[in-house]
Scaffold this motif. Sequence first.
Motif, short mmCIF file in Angstrom:
data_model
loop_
_atom_site.label_atom_id
_atom_site.label_comp_id
_atom_site.label_asym_id
_atom_site.label_seq_id
_atom_site.Cartn_x
_atom_site.Cartn_y
_atom_site.Cartn_z
N GLY A 9 1.05 1.73 -13.02
CA GLY A 9 0.65 1.13 -11.67
C GLY A 9 1.70 0.27 -11.31
N GLN A 10 1.68 -0.44 -9.97
CA GLN A 10 2.82 -1.20 -9.48
C GLN A 10 3.25 -2.27 -10.38
OE1 GLN A 10 2.35 -3.17 -5.67
NE2 GLN A 10 4.58 -2.56 -5.21
N CYS A 11 2.19 -3.16 -10.85
CA CYS A 11 2.56 -4.12 -11.63
C CYS A 11 3.16 -3.96 -12.82
CB CYS A 11 1.24 -4.98 -11.80
SG CYS A 11 1.32 -6.43 -13.08
N VAL A 41 5.08 4.95 -14.96
CA VAL A 41 3.80 5.88 -14.42
C VAL A 41 3.05 5.65 -13.29
CG1 VAL A 41 1.74 7.30 -15.37
CG2 VAL A 41 3.66 6.47 -16.87
N ASN A 42 2.82 6.21 -12.28
CA ASN A 42 2.20 5.76 -11.31
C ASN A 42 1.37 6.98 -10.33
OD1 ASN A 42 1.17 3.93 -9.19
ND2 ASN A 42 2.96 2.63 -9.34
N THR A 43 0.32 6.53 -9.74
CA THR A 43 -0.10 7.77 -8.79
C THR A 43 0.65 7.66 -7.21
OG1 THR A 43 -1.93 6.22 -7.92
CG2 THR A 43 -2.51 7.50 -9.72
N ASP A 44 1.66 6.34 -7.22
CA ASP A 44 1.88 6.09 -5.85
C ASP A 44 3.47 6.48 -6.06
OD1 ASP A 44 3.37 4.72 -3.65
OD2 ASP A 44 1.36 3.61 -3.70
N ALA A 45 3.98 7.23 -5.19
CA ALA A 45 5.45 7.74 -5.39
C ALA A 45 6.34 6.46 -4.65
CB ALA A 45 5.88 8.76 -4.35
N ALA A 46 5.94 5.76 -3.73
CA ALA A 46 6.63 4.62 -3.13
C ALA A 46 6.89 3.53 -4.18
CB ALA A 46 5.97 4.03 -1.62
N ASP A 47 5.73 3.39 -5.20
CA ASP A 47 6.06 2.09 -5.72
C ASP A 47 7.15 2.46 -7.12
OD1 ASP A 47 3.94 0.79 -4.85
OD2 ASP A 47 2.47 1.19 -6.51
N LEU A 48 7.16 4.12 -7.22
CA LEU A 48 8.02 4.35 -8.36
C LEU A 48 9.69 4.29 -7.83
CD1 LEU A 48 6.30 7.64 -9.77
CD2 LEU A 48 6.83 5.41 -10.96
MG LIG Z 1 -0.37 0.81 -6.65
#
Ligand SMILES: [Mg+2]
Length: 391
Positions: A9-11, A41-48
Motif C-alpha cells: 500500500g501507499q504508506c 507491492v500495491n493495487t494502485d499503479a500511481a502509488d508505485l
Molecule cells: Mg493506496
Amino acid sequence: MKLVVIGFGQCGNRIADDFARLNKRARRECGIEIVTGAFAVNTDAADLSGLDNIKADYQHRILIGAGKTSGHGVGKINELAFELVKEDIDKVFDAIRSAPHFHESDAFLLIAGAAGGTGSGVIGFTTQRIKERYGDKPVYNLVVLPFEHEETTEERTVYNTATCLKTASAVADAVILVDNQRYIKKDFSLRNNVGRINTLVVEPFYNLLCAGEEKRSRHVGTRVLDGGDILQTLAGWTAIGYGQSALPRIRLPFGRNRNFLNKSTESHRGIQAMDQALSELSITCNPVDASRALYLLSAPANEMSMDLVKELSDALKSQAPNAIIRNGDYPRGTGIDVTVVFSGIRNVERVKDYYDKSAVFMMGETARKCREVEERWDRMEESGKNIPALL
Ligand SMILES: [Mg+2]
Ligand SMILES: Nc1nc2c(ncn2[C@@H]2O[C@H](COP(=O)(O)OP(=O)(O)OP(=O)(O)O)[C@@H](O)[C@H]2O)c(=O)[nH]1
C-alpha cells in the motif's frame, strides 16, 4: 543485520522506499549493505510510480490485482485486497528470488499502514506465506497506526486497523508499532508532511542495522550489537525510539579532555539522548510491560566510556525492570546517539482500544446489514403482492 524490505500500500511503499534510501547511505558512508532487496507491492499503479529509491522495474514495484482493479486500488476495502493478493502472491515470491544477495539476509521486514485497504489486507497473508516458504528467517511487521482525525472522518479506519493488527500479531515474529499521532504531537506541521514522519520512522534503524555489519576495525565496538542480539530481542509487540545529543564543535585533543568534569558532561549527554529515545518511542507503552529490551550507544570512540555504558544500562533497567536487556556500542558518528527497543510488550493500550472500538463498529455494521436484508425482503414482498399464487 541485513533485511529484505517489502512495503504494501501507499504508506508501506513509501517507508520501504526510505529503507532503500538508508541502504544507499550505508553503502556511501560505511561501505556496507543493510537491505538486500527493497520491494513495493500495491493495487494502485500511481502509488508505485511515485517512489524514488526502489528500482523502477516490475520486479521491484509489483502491481497486484490489476485484472480486477485496473491498477486503481481497492478504496479501503481490505477484504478485497486480501482476495487479490491470494491470486498474485507468486509475483512477490518471484521478486524475492530475484534479489541477488537474498541468501545473506537475516530477516524480512514487511511494512503497511493499518488503516488503508491494500496494506492492511495484504501484510498478514504475505507474512504467513513467506514464513511457510522461508521458515529459517524471521518475518517482522512494521505497522503504522492512523492519525486520530482519520478515525472520525473515515468509518473503515478503526475496523481496518483492528483487523490488520490482529492478523499481523497472529503471524509475524514481531510487530513494530508506529503511531502517526505521536509524531504530530512532537511537531504539528508533520500532520501535512508524512514524508518527514517517514524519515523519523526509519532513522532509528540506521545505526541498529549498520553496527553489526561494520568492516572497518575503528568502527567496530567493544561490545558489538549484531544481528543475533536483534533477533533475540524482537518478539511480539515492539516499540522503537531514538535520541541524539550533539557534541560541541570544538573538542580538545584526545587525552586533554578526560578529566572528571568532562566525564560527567559526557554521561549527562548520554542520559539526555536516552531520555529523548524513551520519550519519543514509536508507540506509547509502559516499559515495565516489556520482556525484552536493547539499547545501542553510537558516538565517536573517544566519547564512550565504561561509565557511560553502565549509566545507560542502569537507566534502562530502572525503566524496564522485567526485561532481559541487551546492549552494544558503535564507535561512529559525530554526536551521542541512543537507540532503544522494547519488545515482548504485554499490554499496548492503543491496540486494545482499536479492538474495543472495532467491536462496536462491527455490531453497527452487522445491524445495518440485517436492516438492509429486511428492507430488501419488504420491497420484494411489496412488488409481488398482486401476483396470484397457484396454490
Ligand atoms: Mg493506496
Ligand atoms: N507515516 C505514514 N503514514 C502514511 C503514509 N501514507 C499513508 N499513511 C497512513 O496510512 C493509512 C492509509 O494507508 P494507505 O497506505 O494510504 O492505504 P493503502 O494501503 O494504499 O490502501 P488503499 O489506498 O485503500 O488501497 C492512513 O492512516 C494514513 O495516514 C506515509 O507515507 N507515511
